[in-house]
Scaffold this motif. Structure first.
Motif, PDB file in Angstrom:
ATOM      1  N   HIS A   1       0.865  -1.183   0.000  1.00  0.00           N
ATOM      2  CA  HIS A   1       0.000   0.000   0.000  1.00  0.00           C
ATOM      3  C   HIS A   1       0.906   1.239   0.000  1.00  0.00           C
ATOM      4  N   PRO A   2       0.482   2.332  -0.653  1.00  0.00           N
ATOM      5  CA  PRO A   2       1.324   3.540  -0.699  1.00  0.00           C
ATOM      6  C   PRO A   2       1.798   4.011   0.676  1.00  0.00           C
ATOM      7  N   VAL A   3       0.965   3.840   1.698  1.00  0.00           N
ATOM      8  CA  VAL A   3       1.395   4.282   3.033  1.00  0.00           C
ATOM      9  C   VAL A   3       2.532   3.388   3.541  1.00  0.00           C
ATOM     10  N   GLN A   4       2.409   2.085   3.306  1.00  0.00           N
ATOM     11  CA  GLN A   4       3.492   1.173   3.699  1.00  0.00           C
ATOM     12  C   GLN A   4       4.773   1.521   2.946  1.00  0.00           C
ATOM     13  N   GLU A   5       4.613   1.750   1.635  1.00  0.00           N
ATOM     14  CA  GLU A   5       5.770   2.121   0.809  1.00  0.00           C
ATOM     15  C   GLU A   5       6.466   3.355   1.361  1.00  0.00           C
ATOM     16  N   ALA A   6       5.654   4.349   1.691  1.00  0.00           N
ATOM     17  CA  ALA A   6       6.222   5.617   2.180  1.00  0.00           C
ATOM     18  C   ALA A   6       6.969   5.406   3.494  1.00  0.00           C
ATOM     19  N   PHE A   7       6.395   4.627   4.399  1.00  0.00           N
ATOM     20  CA  PHE A   7       7.074   4.360   5.677  1.00  0.00           C
ATOM     21  C   PHE A   7       8.410   3.668   5.430  1.00  0.00           C
ATOM     22  N   LEU A   8       8.417   2.728   4.491  1.00  0.00           N
ATOM     23  CA  LEU A   8       9.633   1.977   4.197  1.00  0.00           C
ATOM     24  C   LEU A   8      10.679   2.888   3.553  1.00  0.00           C
ATOM     25  N   GLU A   9      10.244   3.710   2.605  1.00  0.00           N
ATOM     26  CA  GLU A   9      11.179   4.591   1.900  1.00  0.00           C
ATOM     27  C   GLU A   9      11.797   5.635   2.828  1.00  0.00           C
ATOM     28  N   VAL A  10      10.982   6.177   3.708  1.00  0.00           N
ATOM     29  CA  VAL A  10      11.478   7.211   4.616  1.00  0.00           C
ATOM     30  C   VAL A  10      12.263   6.582   5.779  1.00  0.00           C
TER      31      VAL A  10
ATOM     32  N   ILE B   1       0.475   3.287  10.432  1.00  0.00           N
ATOM     33  CA  ILE B   1       0.150   3.128   9.011  1.00  0.00           C
ATOM     34  C   ILE B   1      -1.364   3.052   8.804  1.00  0.00           C
ATOM     35  N   LEU B   2      -2.049   2.309   9.658  1.00  0.00           N
ATOM     36  CA  LEU B   2      -3.502   2.192   9.494  1.00  0.00           C
ATOM     37  C   LEU B   2      -4.212   3.504   9.823  1.00  0.00           C
TER      38      LEU B   2
ATOM     39  N   LEU C   1       5.924  11.735  10.299  1.00  0.00           N
ATOM     40  CA  LEU C   1       5.217  12.832   9.628  1.00  0.00           C
ATOM     41  C   LEU C   1       5.651  12.945   8.171  1.00  0.00           C
ATOM     42  N   GLN C   2       6.966  12.820   7.951  1.00  0.00           N
ATOM     43  CA  GLN C   2       7.497  12.849   6.596  1.00  0.00           C
ATOM     44  C   GLN C   2       6.867  11.746   5.749  1.00  0.00           C
ATOM     45  N   ALA C   3       6.762  10.567   6.347  1.00  0.00           N
ATOM     46  CA  ALA C   3       6.222   9.415   5.621  1.00  0.00           C
ATOM     47  C   ALA C   3       4.748   9.628   5.270  1.00  0.00           C
ATOM     48  N   VAL C   4       3.992  10.212   6.193  1.00  0.00           N
ATOM     49  CA  VAL C   4       2.567  10.424   5.915  1.00  0.00           C
ATOM     50  C   VAL C   4       2.412  11.454   4.800  1.00  0.00           C
ATOM     51  N   ARG C   5       3.236  12.494   4.827  1.00  0.00           N
ATOM     52  CA  ARG C   5       3.191  13.481   3.742  1.00  0.00           C
ATOM     53  C   ARG C   5       3.527  12.816   2.402  1.00  0.00           C
ATOM     54  N   ARG C   6       4.558  11.975   2.420  1.00  0.00           N
ATOM     55  CA  ARG C   6       4.947  11.310   1.174  1.00  0.00           C
ATOM     56  C   ARG C   6       3.841  10.365   0.691  1.00  0.00           C
TER      57      ARG C   6
ATOM     58  N   ASN D   1      15.024  -5.959   7.803  1.00  0.00           N
ATOM     59  CA  ASN D   1      13.686  -6.560   7.857  1.00  0.00           C
ATOM     60  C   ASN D   1      12.589  -5.492   7.901  1.00  0.00           C
ATOM     61  N   GLY D   2      12.881  -4.344   7.346  1.00  0.00           N
ATOM     62  CA  GLY D   2      11.925  -3.231   7.370  1.00  0.00           C
ATOM     63  C   GLY D   2      10.580  -3.590   6.748  1.00  0.00           C
ATOM     64  N   ARG D   3      10.618  -4.362   5.681  1.00  0.00           N
ATOM     65  CA  ARG D   3       9.366  -4.722   5.020  1.00  0.00           C
ATOM     66  C   ARG D   3       8.442  -5.498   5.970  1.00  0.00           C
ATOM     67  N   ASP D   4       9.043  -6.381   6.764  1.00  0.00           N
ATOM     68  CA  ASP D   4       8.228  -7.156   7.715  1.00  0.00           C
ATOM     69  C   ASP D   4       7.603  -6.263   8.790  1.00  0.00           C
ATOM     70  N   LEU D   5       8.233  -5.121   9.043  1.00  0.00           N
ATOM     71  CA  LEU D   5       7.685  -4.224  10.062  1.00  0.00           C
ATOM     72  C   LEU D   5       6.470  -3.465   9.528  1.00  0.00           C
ATOM     73  N   VAL D   6       6.490  -3.108   8.233  1.00  0.00           N
ATOM     74  CA  VAL D   6       5.348  -2.348   7.708  1.00  0.00           C
ATOM     75  C   VAL D   6       4.207  -3.246   7.232  1.00  0.00           C
ATOM     76  N   THR D   7       4.458  -4.539   7.134  1.00  0.00           N
ATOM     77  CA  THR D   7       3.370  -5.444   6.737  1.00  0.00           C
ATOM     78  C   THR D   7       2.785  -6.190   7.936  1.00  0.00           C
ATOM     79  N   GLY D   8       3.384  -6.012   9.098  1.00  0.00           N
ATOM     80  CA  GLY D   8       2.907  -6.739  10.275  1.00  0.00           C
ATOM     81  C   GLY D   8       3.398  -8.177  10.332  1.00  0.00           C
ATOM     82  N   ALA D   9       4.301  -8.541   9.407  1.00  0.00           N
ATOM     83  CA  ALA D   9       4.755  -9.938   9.361  1.00  0.00           C
ATOM     84  C   ALA D   9       5.764 -10.255  10.466  1.00  0.00           C
ATOM     85  N   HIS D  10       6.497  -9.242  10.913  1.00  0.00           N
ATOM     86  CA  HIS D  10       7.497  -9.514  11.951  1.00  0.00           C
ATOM     87  C   HIS D  10       6.815  -9.907  13.260  1.00  0.00           C
TER      88      HIS D  10
END
Lengths: 156, 718
Positions: free
Chosen positions: A86-95, A108-109, A144-149, B220-229
């Motif tokens: 989801h774009p929000v997950q992507e943004a959190f990961l990227e930031v 995220i939710l 905050l940065q991630a939510v904006r992104r 393991n950042g991806r697992d943190l944003v997907t709830g998999a961790h």
């Protein structure tokens, strides 16, 4: 006295027979093994347990499971579309908007529910909506940065 | 929590790990298999090869205990350190990848599992960077040289002429190449890695870094944003029950009697009583809690008197151990210096107990298989968990396997693993795995606290406004950052023990959070008494070039001289600096004051920080930002209140931690000092925040608040 509670979780119709006073959080985690929603306080003051119910963010630790009857629930496990985040997950990961990451699913939710309603929030609106969500690593700046992104991604 | 545990924690905060604690590692002779990362299967053969653990890369540790080459050319790297949000997983991955000369994604880090990893000591005291990173680099560099040697043997030449890049070894003369993957397939590597790690192997020079020094994201950042961790509280085992523990109604209360038959009709609940321990396990935590509540109604307790937070500071002072002056200095000469000074100032500072409040409270799952115990626990040192459980159940340590999954925060607050023992007791009785997770109220009550403090400062100024004598006695929080970094010839520094009403232990930068608050506030008082600008006054007393540099950097970016001139009764600026754990920090802040309402709002924090060569800039930025905002809590709002042995504010509605709405404008300046070894960066950035705020409040109002948290209410009364 157990009751039958029927709801839809991440697109799946689910029936739970349990004490309806139990929290939605406990049922998600202990019965359905959806552990993405976290326990943080048990009094609805930290947002770690956030899930989306009928389009709105709810604090599942103070929501008796009985109240979820007939509702549609989305948890962090149901946010990505297969392998594509989801774009929000992507943004959190990227930031890199998580340190320990324990608050991340609630953040995220909460952000997702906000952006679905208001894809172009001001910083004040983000802070107002997310103020219940605690991050004890205190990574608020990057969150905050991630939510904006994420908002940018969604508007695109 | 037993008395013994409390004492141990108190001791550990006094002699906090500074030398990379190590311990003997005993392992059973077995072969463990673990799935790591994206379905990668790593087999770690235990044998004499693992030998003794060594946090600092002791020669007695084999390469195989640290590094394994998989047949696909990826590496498994083992460490006893835990990940709790501070970024050790990325950083240690980078350390290994740097030396192995592979991209970070070809290193799979196995952390904190006593069956698989060496003992790297406790994760604390910012020691991962100065101790474990070098140990991992040494192990990986030795592996790299052994692999080069293997290639050299094939080509029948001297290994020193070979270059490695991206996992491929090249013979520069012939342009021949061989990859790690090719070498792995040949099957000689396992034998080769039985050699000891070389203590004098050459590691990559900081000028050559291409993985270290970059912002490698959390693996393991991806697992943190997907709830998999799965955090410790998320671990689910087949047939698992959920446990709840009966807690005493107040500190020191002992159980006199309880009627277990009151829950006899709850056939689905396992009830355990063992001395003071009473707990229940059931299919849901709700059911277990119901049983504990029913039992609690039948329990009778013997309570003991306990001081209240209202009388905390007088209690700490009254019980201070005289003669316990363990820090450098010459009291007699300082007394003389004070008597000869032009001006003498003295002030007493205080700090309340505060909680670490990690987002994830203590949690553990325990599973017995015969007389062997496996636990998944949120704690800072898997080998200590292993030893403690072995002791508690009177079994050899090799029958206990302790695993610490990446956990939900710690900040120095998870050195002890009470939930692991509780889960293990219940699991033993139930004959099934049990998950024991503390509630927030339990974490607020039964976890240990950051020490409260009373700090007595006295100093003399000469006619030129120079400090000539300095007397600093800190009661209770320990000696971290108690010594002054300022060039003062005559000084006496004392760290004094006392009776702590609450169980206390380490915190983010430990006692430095309060010692630095006292010193940097008092420096501000002295600057005012000398009629000097706080920045100029500090610089005039500072020889330390690193502290001077961060101070000058932050002052420049904040535009200190101009903003200092613009101070009003509603808008103050303040600064502070400090050093601890071999890193240096300085901060400037702007606060907005609403005196009538007692409001203090921090509008801006500008901070400069230096901890040697930066190993992961993005992660270090996160750590500094996190320290700054966490520091706001201790400075302005966090305070444990207690009475009659009960915590009065054991929840987020009463105990206020920083939220989004409290986040000021934050401006971080990291200085990459490549002339010294890297130091840890996750703690020290917190210590300048509170004093800078206090100094800014003073600048605006003329009121000096000497107690943490600094309540705006005091401005109304002043």
């Amino acid at each position: 006295m157990d009751a039958t509670v029927i709801f839809t979780v991440n697109g799946q119709k689910t029936t739970v027979i349990t004490d309806p006073r139990r929290s939605l959080l406990d049922v998600l985690r202990e019965d359905l093994h959806l552990t993405g929603a976290k326990y943080g306080c048990g009094e609805g003051r930290c947002g770690a347990c956030s899930v989306i119910m009928d389009g709105r963010r709810v604090l599942s630790c103070i929501t008796p499971v009985g109240e979820a009857n007939g509702k549609t629930i989305r948890t962090i496990e149901g946010l990505a579309d297969g392998d594509s985040l989801h774009p929000v997950q992507e943004a959190f990961l990227e930031v890199g908007a998580m340190q320990c990451g324990y608050c991340a699913s609630g953040m995220i939710l909460t952000a997702t529910a906000l952006l679905e309603r208001n894809p172009n929030p001001t910083d004040e609106e983000i802070v107002k909506e997310m103020n219940v969500n605690l991050c004890r690593c205190n990574g608020y700046t990057k969150i905050l940065q991630a939510v904006r992104r994420a908002a940018e991604k969604i508007r695109r | 929590m037993t008395e013994e545990t409390l004492v141990k924690i108190t001791e550990s905060q006094r002699c906090e790990p500074s030398g990379g604690l190590t311990g003997d590692m005993k392992l059973s002779r077995r072969c463990f298999v673990q799935i790591v990362g994206a379905g990668l299967l790593v087999t770690v053969m235990e044998g004499p090869s693992l030998g003794r653990g060594g946090g600092r890369g002791r020669a007695s540790m084999t390469v195989a205990a640290r590094v394994r080459l998989n047949t696909d050319g990826t590496f498994a790297v083992m460490t006893g350190k835990v990940e709790e949000g501070q970024g050790s997983r990325a950083q240690l991955t980078q350390a290994a990848a740097e030396e192995l000369q592979v991209p970070a994604d070809r290193v799979h880090l196995i952390m904190a599992d006593t069956a698989l990893v060496p003992d790297d000591g406790i994760t604390a005291g910012s020691r991962t960077t100065p101790s474990t990173v070098p140990a991992v680099r040494q192990g990986a560099a030795t592996a790299r040289e052994l692999l080069k040697g293997l290639a050299a043997k094939r080509w029948k030449l001297d290994g020193s002429t070979l270059k490695v890049q991206n996992g491929v070894i090249t013979n520069a003369a012939t342009k021949e190449t061989i990859s790690y993957t090719d070498l792995a397939k040949a099957g000689e590597v396992e034998e080769l890695f039985q050699q000891g790690i070389s203590s004098d192997v050459a590691v990559m020079n900081v000028s050559e870094w291409d993985v270290l020094g970059t912002s490698v994201p959390r693996p393991n950042g991806r697992d943190l944003v997907t709830g998999a961790h799965r955090y410790p509280s998320d671990i689910i085992r087949p047939n698992m029950l959920f446990g709840k523990i009966l807690r005493p109604p107040s500190y020191g209360a002992t159980l006199e009697s309880i009627d277990l038959s009151s829950v006899a009709d709850m056939k689905d609940v396992v009830v355990v009583r063992d001395g003071q321990f009473v707990g229940c396990a059931a299919a849901t935590s709700f059911r277990a809690a119901q049983a504990v509540e029913a039992l609690a109604k039948t329990a009778s307790w013997k309570t003991v008197p306990h001081p209240s937070s209202k009388e905390l500071f007088s209690h700490l002072k009254e019980h201070a151990r005289t003669g316990d002056r363990s820090r450098p200095g010459n009291k007699v000469s300082v007394e003389k210096g004070l008597s000869e000074a032009d001006k003498v100032l003295s002030a007493t500072y205080e700090a309340a107990y505060i909680q670490h409040v990690p987002m994830e409270p203590r949690a553990a799952v325990a599973e017995w298989s015969g007389d062997k115990l496996t636990v998944w626990a949120g704690a800072d040192w898997p080998q200590r968990v292993q030893r403690d459980l072995a002791g508690a159940f009177n079994i050899p340590a090799e029958r206990v396997r302790a695993i610490v999954p990446d956990m939900g925060g710690g900040f120095g607050g998870k050195h002890s693993a009470e939930a692991a023992e509780e889960a293990a007791r219940l699991a033993k009785a139930a004959g099934r795995p049990v998950s024991a997770r503390w509630t927030r109220a339990e974490e607020f009550t039964w976890a240990y606290f950051r020490p409260a403090a009373v700090i007595e400062c006295k100093a003399g100024l000469d006619a030129n406004g120079r400090i000539t004598a300095w007397d600093f006695a800190t009661i209770n929080p320990g000696g971290a950052a108690a010594d002054t970094p300022y060039a003062i010839a005559d000084k006496s520094i004392a760290s004094v023990g006392t009776d702590s009403p609450l169980a206390q232990g380490p915190y983010r930068c430990l006692g430095a959070t309060v010692n630095n608050f006292a010193r940097e506030s008092f420096m501000d008082e002295l600057a005012a008494a000398a009629g000097a600008d706080p920045l100029a006054f500090r610089l005039a007393h500072l020889d330390n070039p690193r502290i001077r540099r961060v101070l000058e950097t932050v002052a420049k970016h904040f535009d200190w001289p101009a903003r200092r001139k613009k101070v009003t009764a509603e808008l103050g600026v303040g600064l502070a600096c400090g050093t601890e754990k071999n890193s240096v920090v300085a901060a400037c802040v702007e606060v907005e004051i609403d005196r009538e309402q007692g409001g203090i709002k921090v509008r801006e924090v500008c901070e400069a920080f230096e901890c040697g060569p930066i190993q992961n800039p993005a992660n270090l930025t996160s750590q500094v930002q996190g320290c700054i905002i966490m520091g706001l809590g201790g400075a302005l709002s966090e305070e444990i209140q207690f009475e009659n042995g009960k915590i009065l504010n054991a929840g987020f509605s009463e105990y206020r931690v920083p939220r989004f709405s409290n986040v000021p404008k934050i401006d971080v300046h990291l200085i990459d000092n490549r002339d010294i070894p890297s130091a840890g960066g996750g703690e020290t950035p917190i210590i300048a925040v509170a004093p800078a705020i206090g100094n800014a409040i003073f600048a605006a109002t003329g009121v000096r608040i000497r107690s943490m948290p600094m309540r705006g209410l005091l401005l109304k009364q002043a």
